[in-house]
Design an enzyme around this catalytic site. Structure first.
Site, PDB file in Angstrom:
ATOM      1  N   SER A 115       0.837  -1.200   0.000  1.00 33.33           N
ATOM      2  CA  SER A 115       0.000   0.000   0.000  1.00 33.33           C
ATOM      3  C   SER A 115       0.868   1.244   0.000  1.00 33.33           C
ATOM      4  O   SER A 115       2.087   1.173   0.216  1.00 33.33           O
ATOM      5  CB  SER A 115      -0.877   0.012   1.255  1.00 33.33           C
ATOM      6  OG  SER A 115      -0.038   0.193   2.380  1.00 33.33           O
ATOM      7  N   LYS A 116       0.217   2.366  -0.208  1.00 35.73           N
ATOM      8  CA  LYS A 116       0.934   3.634  -0.176  1.00 35.73           C
ATOM      9  C   LYS A 116       1.561   3.825   1.213  1.00 35.73           C
ATOM     10  O   LYS A 116       2.661   4.350   1.341  1.00 35.73           O
ATOM     11  CB  LYS A 116      -0.026   4.777  -0.495  1.00 35.73           C
ATOM     12  CG  LYS A 116       0.668   6.106  -0.443  1.00 35.73           C
ATOM     13  CD  LYS A 116      -0.191   7.261  -0.849  1.00 35.73           C
ATOM     14  CE  LYS A 116       0.536   8.557  -0.594  1.00 35.73           C
ATOM     15  NZ  LYS A 116       0.868   8.762   0.828  1.00 35.73           N
ATOM     16  N   ARG A 117       0.818   3.364   2.213  1.00 28.14           N
ATOM     17  CA  ARG A 117       1.330   3.485   3.587  1.00 28.14           C
ATOM     18  C   ARG A 117       2.657   2.734   3.754  1.00 28.14           C
ATOM     19  O   ARG A 117       3.574   3.196   4.398  1.00 28.14           O
ATOM     20  CB  ARG A 117       0.292   2.966   4.586  1.00 28.14           C
ATOM     21  CG  ARG A 117       0.057   3.947   5.712  1.00 28.14           C
ATOM     22  CD  ARG A 117      -1.097   3.568   6.625  1.00 28.14           C
ATOM     23  NE  ARG A 117      -2.303   3.215   5.892  1.00 28.14           N
ATOM     24  CZ  ARG A 117      -2.899   2.027   5.961  1.00 28.14           C
ATOM     25  NH1 ARG A 117      -2.404   1.061   6.712  1.00 28.14           N
ATOM     26  NH2 ARG A 117      -4.000   1.791   5.271  1.00 28.14           N
ATOM     27  N   ASP A 168       5.311   4.872   2.241  1.00 31.16           N
ATOM     28  CA  ASP A 168       5.651   6.010   3.112  1.00 31.16           C
ATOM     29  C   ASP A 168       6.499   5.545   4.296  1.00 31.16           C
ATOM     30  O   ASP A 168       7.482   6.170   4.668  1.00 31.16           O
ATOM     31  CB  ASP A 168       4.375   6.680   3.657  1.00 31.16           C
ATOM     32  CG  ASP A 168       3.601   7.366   2.533  1.00 31.16           C
ATOM     33  OD1 ASP A 168       4.189   7.564   1.452  1.00 31.16           O
ATOM     34  OD2 ASP A 168       2.410   7.681   2.741  1.00 31.16           O
TER      35      ASP A 168
END
Ligand code: GLU
Length: 511
Positions: free
Chosen positions: A266-268, A271
């Protein structure tokens, strides 16, 4: 199926930037189409207007273009099966909705949001954790199966809001073949009466997807595993529409997992671990949100594509570097794995390094042009090309030429602390001072001459390479490691080298 020509589609919904998983789906579709002399179609699935995000379609097109995945048919690329944006195909779906209603395979439902919520609440209270609008619950709801014919007509005549739901039969087994997973079967008791059409005149994903795959003569549906639970409904829709001979071959691709292998990437995760999960930088229409992309981070599209190809597929031997043409030749759905593919950013960096090395110095100079302009580096082209050839093997991104190889352009501002501690001492400083004197009298300041001078110095003084070279490197570059010092010195020229050594002696002292 085998004599049918290959037509595959990438069918993203323009709901935001295209995730790396979406790019992989597009890539596998593209490779499969090219390998089989088929067509690669782009279809924009924008029936859900509430999730429409401005700029997303453009982003998808730009991403495909950056990756070199050229489409044969799609928006702005007419191919006889358009339009290729579902919102422009609105009128096409009515006929199919009507056919399903007429044959009893679908029905009108008039329930309000509150009524639906109430039903779900009641079901949960009665011990059903995931309530469905289905064969059992539908009899207590307001729909054309529970209401009288007259009442249904009256509601329709009054223009009451409705949806059309599919009439899923009870306890039937739906079977279909998936080229990656083999035969898959589902019991219809696990399916709910999904909404196919809304009275705003828009079909939902499921209906539009099936109708378009049929009308666009799609032979293989290659898409992410998250769509596997929808496949039985799609197969049923073909059947209900009398199109059972047109069911495409399904190929549900494995998930791309985060580096820990726990859940979908995921984008998380990006990050958290410091890497992009989108091909290009994404700015939303307000320009307030900006998310980093592979392109802007300095990745080459060839490296990005090569890496993506390996997320779920392998060629069966040890070759890792594949040009797009080689990928086309080697790719097969049979070699796509069933299990999730763990994302490995280190490997992505490795691929980029490999591809950078394959670039000519000229190409790398071209790629770093903007950086050269921005940092006002005052060096002629010849100098820059030589600097690139020296540093090339040690960089991951084009811009590293000026960070990793900053000493080729600028005076070292800091000296590597560890090397100072370990290698800058009285002994090494004395050698450096003697070398400095010898360098002063050299006339041909080229790598071969400097190397000979250095080697002769070591031999004559019976001193090891490791006693002198680290101090020399530190004084000229500020670093503890790097490419050939002789090449670096030749590039910098005698004057700069002498200056730097003298500077370091002042800054670092006698050790
Ligand atoms: N519109 C769907 C998506 O956004 C397409 C799924 C499919 O390929 O059928 O991924």
């Amino acid at each position: 199926m085998s004599n049918k020509s290959v037509r595959v589609r990438f069918a993203p919904s323009p709901t935001g930037p295209l995730h790396i998983g979406g790019v992989r789906t597009a890539l596998y579709n593209y490779l499969f189409a090219r390998k089989n002399n088929g067509k690669f179609i782009l279809r924009i699935e924008d029936t859900d207007q509430s999730r429409y995000v401005e700029g997303a379609e453009k982003y998808i097109l730009n991403s495909l273009e950056w990756c070199g995945l050229d489409i044969d048919e799609g928006p702005n690329k007419e191919g006889g099966h358009g339009p290729y944006r579902q919102s422009e195909r609105k009128d096409i779906y009515n006929k199919y909705v009507q056919q399903l209603l007429d044959s009893g395979r679908a029905y009108y439902a008039f329930d309000s949001e509150e009524e639906l919520e109430q039903m779900r609440k009641k079901m949960k209270e009665a011990g059903h954790p995931s309530p469905q609008y289905n064969n059992i619950t539908r009899s207590n709801m307001k729909n054309s199966l529970s209401l009288s014919k007259e009442e249904v007509q009256e509601r329709l005549d009054k223009g009451e809001k409705y949806v059309v739901r599919v009439n899923i039969p009870r306890n039937e087994v739906v079977k279909f073949e998936d080229k990656i997973r083999g035969w898959v079967s589902f019991n219809t008791n696990f399916l709910d009466d999904k909404v196919l059409y809304k009275s705003d005149g828009m079909p939902t994903y499921h209906l539009a997807n099936v109708v378009d795959d049929y009308l666009m003569k799609i032979s293989h549906v290659i898409r992410g595993e998250e769509w596997l639970p929808s496949a039985p409904l799609h197969v049923l829709l073909y059947k209900f529409l009398g199109l059972e001979d047109h069911v495409p071959m399904y190929c549900h691709l494995p998930l791309i997992l985060n580096p820990e292998g726990k859940g979908k990437l995921s984008k998380r995760d990006g990050d958290r671990l410091g890497f992009p999960v989108f091909p290009l930088e994404w700015k939303d229409s307000s320009q307030e949100i900006s998310i980093s992309g592979y392109r802007e981070s300095g990745f080459l599209p060839e490296a990005f594509i090569n890496m993506l190809a390996f997320l779920g597929w392998n060629p069966g031997d040890s070759q890792e570097i594949f040009s797009i043409d080689e990928l086309i030749r080697s790719f097969s759905i049979e070699r796509v794995n069933k299990s999730g593919a763990r994302f490995n950013f280190q490997k992505m960096l490795w691929f980029n390094q490999q591809y950078l090395r394959l670039k000519s110095n000229e190409e790398l100079a071209q790629m770093s042009q903007q950086f050269i302009l921005n940092s006002k580096i005052l060096h002629d082209k010849k100098y820059i090309l030589q600097a690139i050839s020296i540093i090339k093997e040690r960089i991951t991104f084009p811009q590293d030429i000026f960070t990793e190889g900053s000493y080729l352009f600028f005076l070292p501002e800091i000296y590597d602390e560890k090397t100072v501690r370990k290698k800058w001492n009285n002994d090494s400083v004395n050698h450096l001072k003697s070398l400095l004197e010898e360098i002063k009298v050299v006339t041909d300041f080229d790598a071969t001459t400097i190397e000979k001078l250095f080697q002769d110095y070591l031999d004559l003084n019976e001193v090891g390479f490791g006693k002198v070279m680290p101090a020399l490197r530190l004084s000229v570059t500020g670093k503890g490691m790097g490419p050939s010092m002789f090449l670096i010195m030749e590039l910098l020229g005698k004057e700069k080298v002498l200056n730097r050594i003298e500077n370091s002696l002042i800054t670092l002292g006698n050790g």
